[in-house]
Design a protein around this motif. Structure first.
Motif, PDB file in Angstrom:
ATOM      1  N   GLN A  25       0.846  -1.206   0.000  1.00  0.00           N
ATOM      2  CA  GLN A  25       0.000   0.000   0.000  1.00  0.00           C
ATOM      3  C   GLN A  25       0.883   1.260   0.000  1.00  0.00           C
ATOM      4  O   GLN A  25       1.957   1.273   0.574  1.00  0.00           O
ATOM      5  CB  GLN A  25      -0.916   0.017   1.230  1.00  0.00           C
ATOM      6  CG  GLN A  25      -2.004   1.084   1.162  1.00  0.00           C
ATOM      7  CD  GLN A  25      -2.914   1.045   2.378  1.00  0.00           C
ATOM      8  OE1 GLN A  25      -2.622   1.698   3.357  1.00  0.00           O
ATOM      9  NE2 GLN A  25      -3.995   0.249   2.306  1.00  0.00           N
ATOM     10  N   ARG A  27       0.429   5.526   0.615  1.00  0.00           N
ATOM     11  CA  ARG A  27      -0.446   6.618   1.051  1.00  0.00           C
ATOM     12  C   ARG A  27       0.215   7.960   0.707  1.00  0.00           C
ATOM     13  O   ARG A  27       1.399   8.157   0.995  1.00  0.00           O
ATOM     14  CB  ARG A  27      -0.706   6.549   2.559  1.00  0.00           C
ATOM     15  CG  ARG A  27      -1.558   5.366   2.971  1.00  0.00           C
ATOM     16  CD  ARG A  27      -1.764   5.352   4.483  1.00  0.00           C
ATOM     17  NE  ARG A  27      -2.648   4.276   4.888  1.00  0.00           N
ATOM     18  CZ  ARG A  27      -3.971   4.377   4.956  1.00  0.00           C
ATOM     19  NH1 ARG A  27      -4.552   5.538   4.658  1.00  0.00           N
ATOM     20  NH2 ARG A  27      -4.706   3.356   5.317  1.00  0.00           N
ATOM     21  N   ASP A  30      -2.465  11.079   3.240  1.00  0.00           N
ATOM     22  CA  ASP A  30      -3.574  10.282   3.798  1.00  0.00           C
ATOM     23  C   ASP A  30      -4.552   9.810   2.724  1.00  0.00           C
ATOM     24  O   ASP A  30      -5.694   9.460   3.037  1.00  0.00           O
ATOM     25  CB  ASP A  30      -4.330  11.092   4.873  1.00  0.00           C
ATOM     26  CG  ASP A  30      -3.469  11.354   6.094  1.00  0.00           C
ATOM     27  OD1 ASP A  30      -2.597  10.500   6.389  1.00  0.00           O
ATOM     28  OD2 ASP A  30      -3.661  12.398   6.731  1.00  0.00           O
ATOM     29  N   VAL A  32      -5.084   6.882  -0.159  1.00  0.00           N
ATOM     30  CA  VAL A  32      -4.577   5.560  -0.528  1.00  0.00           C
ATOM     31  C   VAL A  32      -4.471   5.480  -2.047  1.00  0.00           C
ATOM     32  O   VAL A  32      -5.420   5.780  -2.770  1.00  0.00           O
ATOM     33  CB  VAL A  32      -5.495   4.447   0.008  1.00  0.00           C
ATOM     34  CG1 VAL A  32      -4.984   3.069  -0.437  1.00  0.00           C
ATOM     35  CG2 VAL A  32      -5.570   4.517   1.533  1.00  0.00           C
TER      36      VAL A  32
END
Length: 357
Positions: A25, A27, A30, A32
């Motif tokens: 993942q 980011r 904040d 994604v």
């Protein structure tokens, strides 16, 4: 031996599989981002806080090693499966990840990272700002010069109008007074000497006023802004006044050819009137046989020297009647450096140092 090799292979299998999907993942501020195998991670110019979440190492604890090629100078080590970057500049990077478990390193996974350039990072930004500033500066200079030019045209128009009004109205009125005075003198004749004296005074005052008005008109008229016309008027006046009194006159023009110096209207008027008064003093009071005007170039501007070989006067005596205060007042008003030297029996020299434009 076969069992040892088999166990080693089983230990390396998780590392190989993790290398294929090392980042699970990403980011950005904040937000994604989707990580797709084989495709780069694209970040906006305002994404100034980027976090890469790594797949955890199963089993025994190990060390995570990562490097953002183009930003990091060397590999970074961390016991935690996270890598964070702030304030990345617009560029093309490559995020690399590998693991170290029990002294062994896994294969390196590389993910392209594309960061969009900010406007200020574009190659054309600085030239564009410089060009824009130069354009504004050029426009400001152009409008300033245009405004100055228009103001000069207005001033010239006003000067033309004042000169014309003085010539047509005041000059004509004074000439009419002088003519009427002459007619009155003829009619009165010698029978009334008291009236004749008054008429003579009126006649003299009106003629002097006419000459003063003519000088003022000459100074105001923009057609006479040339220094050549100023010096020619000085030469003509001095020659006319002094030769009639039997004084040998010399006018020496020592300025270099093509000298481009100018005086403003007030300077020309005051300088001419000072020279005119000096010439009148030579003709009336100096009892001189020779006089001269020398025009030369100085570091500060133009130097004018008016000299004679007359009787001179005592500089330390009360010279109120000689008009020295009037000379100094005019010089101070037009910022002219005035020097007067005189010795009894040796003549007088007046020097004007005129700052020019």
């Amino acid at each position: 031996m076969f069992i040892i090799l088999l166990s080693a292979c089983f230990c390396l299998l998780p590392l190989v599989s993790l290398a294929k999907g090392a980042v699970w993942q990403v980011r950005a501020n904040d937000r994604v981002l989707v990580v797709q195998p084989g495709k780069p991670i694209r970040l906006a110019a305002l994404d100034n806080d980027v976090t890469f979440l790594l797949n955890p190492i199963p089993g025994d604890a190990g060390t995570y090693q990562y490097q953002l090629v183009g930003f990091d100078r060397q590999w970074q080590s961390s016991p935690y499966p996270i890598a964070r970057y702030t304030n990345l500049t617009g560029n093309e990077y490559a995020f690399q990840v590998r693991y170290q478990v029990r002294g062994g390193l896994s294969a390196t996974t590389t993910i392209p990272v594309l960061v969009e350039r900010e406007l200020t990072e574009e190659w054309w930004f600085v030239p564009a700002v410089v060009g824009y500033v130069m354009l504004l500066l050029g426009a400001a200079i152009y409008f300033f010069l245009l405004y100055t030019f228009r103001q000069k045209l207005k001033v010239q128009h006003i000067r033309y109008r004042i000169a014309a009004d003085l010539h047509d109205e005041v000059g004509a009125t004074l000439s009419s007074i002088a003519i009427s005075t002459r007619l009155a003198q003829k009619k009165v004749g010698d029978s009334r000497p008291d009236v004749q004296s008054i008429l003579n005074t009126i006649m003299t005052d009106s003629e002097e006023t006419i000459y003063t008005i003519r000088d003022t008109i000459w100074a105001i008229n923009p057609d006479n802004d040339s220094l050549d016309k100023l010096f020619e008027k000085m030469r003509s006046f001095a020659f006319q006044v002094l030769t009639t009194q039997g004084v040998a006159f010399e006018f020496r023009y020592a300025l270099p050819p093509n000298t481009r110096l100018t005086m403003n209207m007030d300077q020309r008027r005051h300088v001419y009137l000072m020279v005119k008064e000096a010439i009148n003093n030579i003709a009336k009071h100096a009892e001189a046989t020779k006089a001269s005007i020398v025009v030369s170039l100085a570091n500060e501007g133009i130097r004018l020297e008016i000299s004679d070989n007359g009787r001179g006067f005592d500089m330390s005596a009360d010279c109120e009647g000689n008009g020295l205060k009037n000379f100094r007042a005019r010089a101070a008003e037009c910022f002219v450096d005035l020097t007067i030297q005189s010795v009894l029996g040796e003549g007088t020299r007046m020097t004007l140092l005129v700052p020019t434009l």
